[in-house]
Design a protein around this motif. Structure first.
Motif, short mmCIF file in Angstrom:
data_model
loop_
_atom_site.label_atom_id
_atom_site.label_comp_id
_atom_site.label_asym_id
_atom_site.label_seq_id
_atom_site.Cartn_x
_atom_site.Cartn_y
_atom_site.Cartn_z
N LYS A 214 0.79 -1.24 0.00
CA LYS A 214 0.00 0.00 0.00
C LYS A 214 0.82 1.29 0.00
O LYS A 214 0.48 2.23 -0.74
CB LYS A 214 -0.98 -0.02 1.17
CG LYS A 214 -2.15 -0.98 0.95
CD LYS A 214 -3.19 -0.87 2.05
CE LYS A 214 -4.40 -1.74 1.73
NZ LYS A 214 -5.47 -1.61 2.75
N PRO A 215 1.89 1.42 0.79
CA PRO A 215 2.67 2.66 0.73
C PRO A 215 3.32 2.91 -0.63
O PRO A 215 3.63 4.05 -0.98
CB PRO A 215 3.75 2.45 1.81
CG PRO A 215 3.19 1.41 2.72
CD PRO A 215 2.39 0.51 1.85
N LEU A 216 3.50 1.85 -1.41
CA LEU A 216 4.15 1.96 -2.71
C LEU A 216 3.17 2.07 -3.86
O LEU A 216 3.47 2.66 -4.90
CB LEU A 216 5.05 0.74 -2.96
CG LEU A 216 6.21 0.53 -1.98
CD1 LEU A 216 6.80 -0.86 -2.16
CD2 LEU A 216 7.27 1.60 -2.17
N ALA A 217 1.97 1.48 -3.69
CA ALA A 217 1.05 1.36 -4.82
C ALA A 217 -0.33 1.95 -4.56
O ALA A 217 -1.20 1.86 -5.43
CB ALA A 217 0.90 -0.12 -5.20
N GLY A 218 -0.55 2.59 -3.40
CA GLY A 218 -1.84 3.21 -3.14
C GLY A 218 -2.64 2.50 -2.07
O GLY A 218 -2.58 1.27 -1.95
#
Length: 302
Positions: A214-218
Motif C-alpha cells: 500500500k505505501p508503494l502502490a496506493g
C-alpha cells in the motif's frame, strides 16, 4: 544456466554477441503477432528456439515459454542494431485451459485476465531472464504493465527477518530503485491500471503482503503506475509537454522528458557525432544538451 538446452545456450550467446551493450525487449507472443499482423502462433514458432520456466503465478501454477530468435544481424552501414525481443507464451499443456490464453489477447479481458498478464510480464519476464542467465544492469518498465518486475526485485534484496519491523518492506528499496527506469505514457488517471487488493491477494497469495504494497502502490487499490514510479530512480515522459503534465499528475516525482522516437545517436551523422563527442560530452544520453550546442561550439571548433 548450466541446465539450459544447447540450442538455447547458443541463442543466448549470439544475443549477447550481437551488441557490446545488449538491449533486450520482453513481451507476449501472440499479442506481438497480432500487432504485427505477421502470422499465427504455430507458423511463427516454426524453427524458433525455446526456453521454458515457471515464472508466472507465485506458487508456480503458470508456466511460460520464451522464444529466442536465432540471430540478430547488425546493419553496420547505418550503424544501427536490431534489438532482440524475448516473447512469452503461456499456451502450454502444463497450464489450465484458462491460463493458456493469458498471452493470447492484447488489452482485453476483465481485471483478472489483465492482472494475470501483468504478473506473467513483470514477474515472469524477470524470472525468464534469470533462467536464461542474463545479467541485467537496468530494467526499463514501459508504463505500469510490467511494474510487478520491481516487486520481484524487492524479493531478491531482502533484509534478515530479525532486522525488520512490523509492516516494513523488509528489503533494500533504494537498491531496487537504482536498477529501475520507468516511462509513463498516459497523462490521465483513468488510463492507469488499478487492481483491487482482494484480487491481488488471491492471485499473489503467499507472494506479497498487502500492508507492504500500500505505501508503494496506493491505499485503495494496486495502482501499477504508482508502483513503478515509487520503485524507479529515473522517470520520464515521452515529450516536453507530456512531462509537464505528468509532473502535475504525479506530484513528488521528477519526470524527465525524452521525446518518443527521437534517438539522437541513431540520427546523427558520424562527423557531427565525433564533433559532439569532443565538445558536448554526454549528448548521447541527454540529447537536450544539443539545444545549447551554439554556446558550446564556438567558431573554429573542430
Amino acid at each position: 544456466a548450466s541446465s539450459l538446452p544447447q540450442a538455447v545456450k547458443r541463442a543466448r550467446t549470439e544475443t549477447l554477441a550481437s551488441s557490446k551493450r545488449t538491449l533486450l525487449g520482453i513481451g507476449g507472443l501472440l499479442c506481438w503477432i497480432r500487432v504485427r499482423g505477421c502470422c499465427n502462433r504455430r507458423d511463427y514458432r516454426k524453427g524458433r528456439r525455446h526456453c521454458q520456466t515457471s515464472p508466472g503465478e507465485a506458487r508456480g501454477r503458470w508456466y511460460a515459454e520464451c522464444d529466442l530468435p536465432a540471430n540478430y544481424p547488425t546493419n553496420k552501414k547505418a550503424g544501427a542494431r536490431r534489438v532482440p525481443v524475448l516473447l512469452l507464451d503461456t499456451d502450454l499443456p502444463l497450464n489450465s485451459v484458462e491460463d493458456r490464453a493469458i498471452t493470447s489477447q492484447l488489452y482485453g479481458g476483465d481485471q483478472v485476465y489483465r492482472l494475470k498478464q501483468e504478473i506473467v510480464l513483470g514477474i515472469g519476464g524477470f524470472r525468464m531472464l534469470q533462467a536464461l542467465g542474463f545479467t541485467i544492469r537496468k530494467y526499463h518498465m514501459n508504463e505500469g504493465h510490467s511494474a510487478l518486475l520491481a516487486l520481484e526485485l524487492m524479493h531478491r534484496f531482502t533484509y534478515p527477518v530479525e532486522n525488520v519491523r512490523a509492516n516494513e518492506a523488509g528489503c533494500d528499496v533504494p537498491r531496487v530503485r537504482d536498477l529501475c527506469v520507468f516511462t509513463t505514457h498516459t497523462p490521465i488517471d483513468a488510463g492507469h491500471d488499478k487492481f483491487p487488493y482482494e484480487l491481488v491477494g488471491r492471485l499473489l497469495d503467499g507472494y506479497t503482503e498487502i500492508p507492504i504494497l500500500k505505501p508503494l502502490a496506493g491505499d485503495d487499490a494496486l495502482n501499477m503506475i504508482s508502483l513503478g514510479l515509487n520503485l524507479s530512480e529515473y522517470v520520464n515522459g515521452v515529450a516536453e509537454r507530456h512531462a509537464e503534465v505528468s509532473r502535475k499528475l504525479f506530484p513528488g516525482h521528477h519526470v524527465y522528458a525524452i521525446t518518443n522516437g527521437a534517438h539522437a545517436p541513431s540520427w546523427t551523422g558520424s562527423g557531427f557525432a565525433a564533433l559532439f563527442d569532443r565538445n558536448i560530452p554526454g549528448w548521447r544520453h541527454e540529447p537536450q544538451m544539443l539545444m545549447r550546442a551554439d554556446r558550446r561550439l564556438a567558431p573554429g571548433t573542430g
